[in-house]
Scaffold this active site. Structure first.
Site, short mmCIF file in Angstrom:
data_model
loop_
_atom_site.label_atom_id
_atom_site.label_comp_id
_atom_site.label_asym_id
_atom_site.label_seq_id
_atom_site.Cartn_x
_atom_site.Cartn_y
_atom_site.Cartn_z
N ALA A 276 12.30 -17.27 8.59
CA ALA A 276 11.87 -17.02 7.22
C ALA A 276 13.03 -16.38 6.48
O ALA A 276 13.44 -15.26 6.79
CB ALA A 276 10.66 -16.09 7.21
N GLY B 1 19.13 -17.30 3.57
CA GLY B 1 20.35 -16.83 2.92
C GLY B 1 21.49 -16.87 3.92
O GLY B 1 21.48 -17.64 4.89
N LYS C 107 19.83 2.76 7.18
CA LYS C 107 20.29 2.60 8.57
C LYS C 107 20.28 3.94 9.30
O LYS C 107 19.92 4.01 10.47
CB LYS C 107 21.69 1.99 8.57
CG LYS C 107 21.71 0.58 7.98
CD LYS C 107 23.15 0.14 7.68
CE LYS C 107 23.18 -1.21 6.99
NZ LYS C 107 24.53 -1.51 6.44
N GLY D 227 28.06 -9.68 7.25
CA GLY D 227 28.60 -11.04 7.30
C GLY D 227 27.73 -11.93 8.16
O GLY D 227 26.99 -11.46 9.03
#
Lengths: 429, 429
Positions: free
Chosen positions: A9, A12, A206, A303
């Protein structure tokens, strides 16, 4: 050979990277797991968009919850992003149906981690999220498994590549924040709206997760003291260098007598500390355990490649049958640690004042510091331009945030002090 | 709450450290695993010896195989050491009886890893060995699980703290190998017989294991090209610094068109490479994966605390029910990679010659290099003491080991060359 049927799902950068990696390393993954990973279904908002991957043979869903519910999907990769909405609903739906989930969604976990961990454990399935923190660095696995025998003392992390790139570039070129940010945007290292990165939100998400793993508490994004790097001036970076420090946007979590301290702000760290060598777009995390001492992990934090590496590692874990508590301890055992107030923080400080260059200035400033019990460790007062504005830089010995804040408020009121004092905390490593 | 009953064979530094850690972090480990780890049996050669741990209530065995066979022992920790003999017999016995094993024994695994992996898989139990490589750094878990989605390009590691301490100290003090070794021995950083450490054997055991994980082949200690650090001279360290390098005892494994290349020898690495910052007794491992790029792990590679941290992390994995292939791929799928001959190695080289300082010397040397197709990248020829011995230092462009070896053999025969040429390989990172 068994087969793990995957639904992705979100298509991108990370979703497409994951698809490409599974395809490219099919044989390798079969060798390592004895199973075939096969993407059978995908979902994204715009079906028409051109993507660098071949979606032939995969079922298309417009609704990610429908993808999660597809009985042909064994595992759901949630790569949509966002703390609420479709991402959260999709993960809840998958777990409710007893399907393991892999996610890269730090915002969602920082806000809903404890609830989702409970759902995963009730369903008896893995909720895996290596990709949510520090991209390609397997830091979640290190903390949750590799260092699980340790009582953790402190976690320090450079958790946002964009901010680290900007600070590194500022140091290397001597240019100011705005100039370097514009360049980073031109190079694609920073978003058009850079707030999530440079104001520390992304890194704080994070940090909340690393702190949860390290100290066995539920993630508490709201409990983190967050400051970004917009106020870091070129002149501060130059003074840091002179004093033997580097400025890093550092996330720190440690247990103190007042409770769990979680801070995400620019820090000065000793130039020769391992984490000071983490430059450019790289991320670095130092875990300090009672028995292991300090372990540094350094690598690419973002990345397509590094993030997909983490997503697929989680899929490999699931294919191998690994199941560990989502947040390192079973959800019902997650502690609700008291939150150490920032005012109670103890540490050293770098202070820069812009003052009128005239006699008696240092006496005024020293008197305020003395009255607040703050003692000076080092002092730089150099250029002599009588009547002009000059910087005074000092570092303090260990003191409390409360004392330092009070002293700075008083110093700001001095007539000779021309600008709001700048303060950067020093982290001893 | 479940209970995992542990037998510890070997009560040296690591065995006692493991006992102490399990005792001290009992509550923490229960929180993380939902199980109690309890050491129920121990074994060592000398029962009378004084040890820093309380053995009350534990069954004592003189024979480690008998400890492994004790029906009250669920998991065996083999902390005896040695590639053959009691350690190997104990592990075989435990696996034969279907008991999971945790070991810190790199020598045993480097020689018998494939056999033991097969036994563990036949028995359906975990054979865990995080402590065998790089002590407290969870590099085994990183490679086997965290980075399992990557095709690995290369692994580079500083895998022996003693050698790294000696090389670091030589650089910092300018002193020679023998002096620094004696000091390391006095400080307890080096053994009375330092051969395992300074001749590269210990690090090569670890490299064989990392290469096995990285490339899915059976460990091949015999296939490693091993050179220690005894021949690294103070003058070479100084020249390295001048050329922008640091000298490290580096283990390297990479797949080449000729096969798997495994080398353990002193290397020059760029001063600003992350692994060049791994100093003193620390270990560091850089894993280069196709998708993740380079990930550095740095931490303490030895000592009671870090090693026990790794042993107990493996016990935590076992308590959580984790089971992954011992060497990253099922034993029957371990490849027998062709071994790249050292002569086929391609790289750059640092060469130091001691020559008579007189005209025509460089012409002679250059002619030999040209005849062997070796081209010079940098050259240092400085001090002028006509008729005396002076060093000439050069670095080469990329060439093969075969060419370089042949050229050096020829150069050594030149009348103006006074000593055996010294050669240190340069590793591009």
């Amino acid at each position: 050979m068994g087969k793990l049927r995957i639904g992705i799902a979100g298509l991108g950068t990370v979703g497409c990277g994951t698809l490409a990696l599974i395809e490219r390393n099919r044989a390798l993954i079969e060798q390592r797991t004895g199973q075939t990973l096969e993407v059978v279904a995908v979902c994204a908002r715009d079906r028409a968009r051109t993507r660098p991957v071949d979606l032939a043979g995969m079922r298309w869903f417009d609704d990610p919850k429908a993808l999660a519910a597809d009985p042909g999907v064994d595992v759901v990769c949630e790569l949509i992003g966002g703390s609420e909405g479709p991402a959260l609903e999709t993960v809840r739906e998958a777990l409710r149906l007893g399907k393991p989930v892999v996610t890269a969604n730090k915002a969602m976990l920082a806000h809903h981690g404890a609830e989702l961990a409970r759902l995963a454990e009730q369903a008896g399935v893995q909720l895996a999220w290596e990709a949510a923190v520090a991209g390609g660095i397997p830091i979640v696995k290190s903390l949750r498994e590799g260092l699980a025998a340790n009582r953790i003392r402190r976690v320090n992390g450079i958790l946002n590549g964009t901010s680290n790139y900007i600070l590194t570039s500022m140091r290397e070129t001597g240019r100011d924040f705005e100039t370097v940010l514009a360049e980073a945007q031109a190079l694609g290292y920073a978003e058009a709206d850079p707030s999530f990165d440079v104001d520390g939100i992304d890194a704080a998400h994070k940090l909340a997760l690393l702190a949860s793993l390290a100290f066995g508490g539920r993630p508490r994004f709201d409990a983190i003291h967050v400051e970004g790097i917009r106020h870091v001036a070129a002149i501060d970076i130059a003074f840091a260098e002179e004093l033997g420090y580097r400025i890093k946007l550092l996330g720190t979590a440690r247990m103190t007598p007042e409770g769990l301290e979680q801070r995400l702000h620019p820090c000065m760290v000793a130039k020769d500390a391992p984490i000071a060598q983490v430059n450019g777009v790289f991320n670095g995390v130092v875990v300090e355990g009672e028995d292991v001492d300090a372990v540094l992990h350094e690598g690419r934090g973002a990345g397509a490649g590094p993030t997909a590496s983490a997503v697929v590692a989680d899929l490999v874990d699931i294919a191998r049958g690994t199941r560990v508590p989502t947040l390192g301890v079973p959800a019902e055992r997650l502690a609700d640690h008291p939150i150490a107030p920032m005012a109670a923080h103890e540490g050293s400080y770098y202070i820069r004042l812009m003052v009128v260059d005239r006699s008696g200035v240092m006496a005024d400033i020293s008197a305020v510091l003395r009255d607040h019990d703050v003692s000076i460790e080092a002092l730089i007062q150099r250029s002599r331009n009588p009547g002009q504005a000059v910087p005074i830089v000092l570092t303090s010995h260990e003191t409390t945030e409360a004392r330092m804040t009070a002293a700075l408020a008083r110093i700001a009121e001095l007539e000779v002090v021309l600008e709001q004092p700048r303060m950067i905390r020093i982290e001893r490593l």
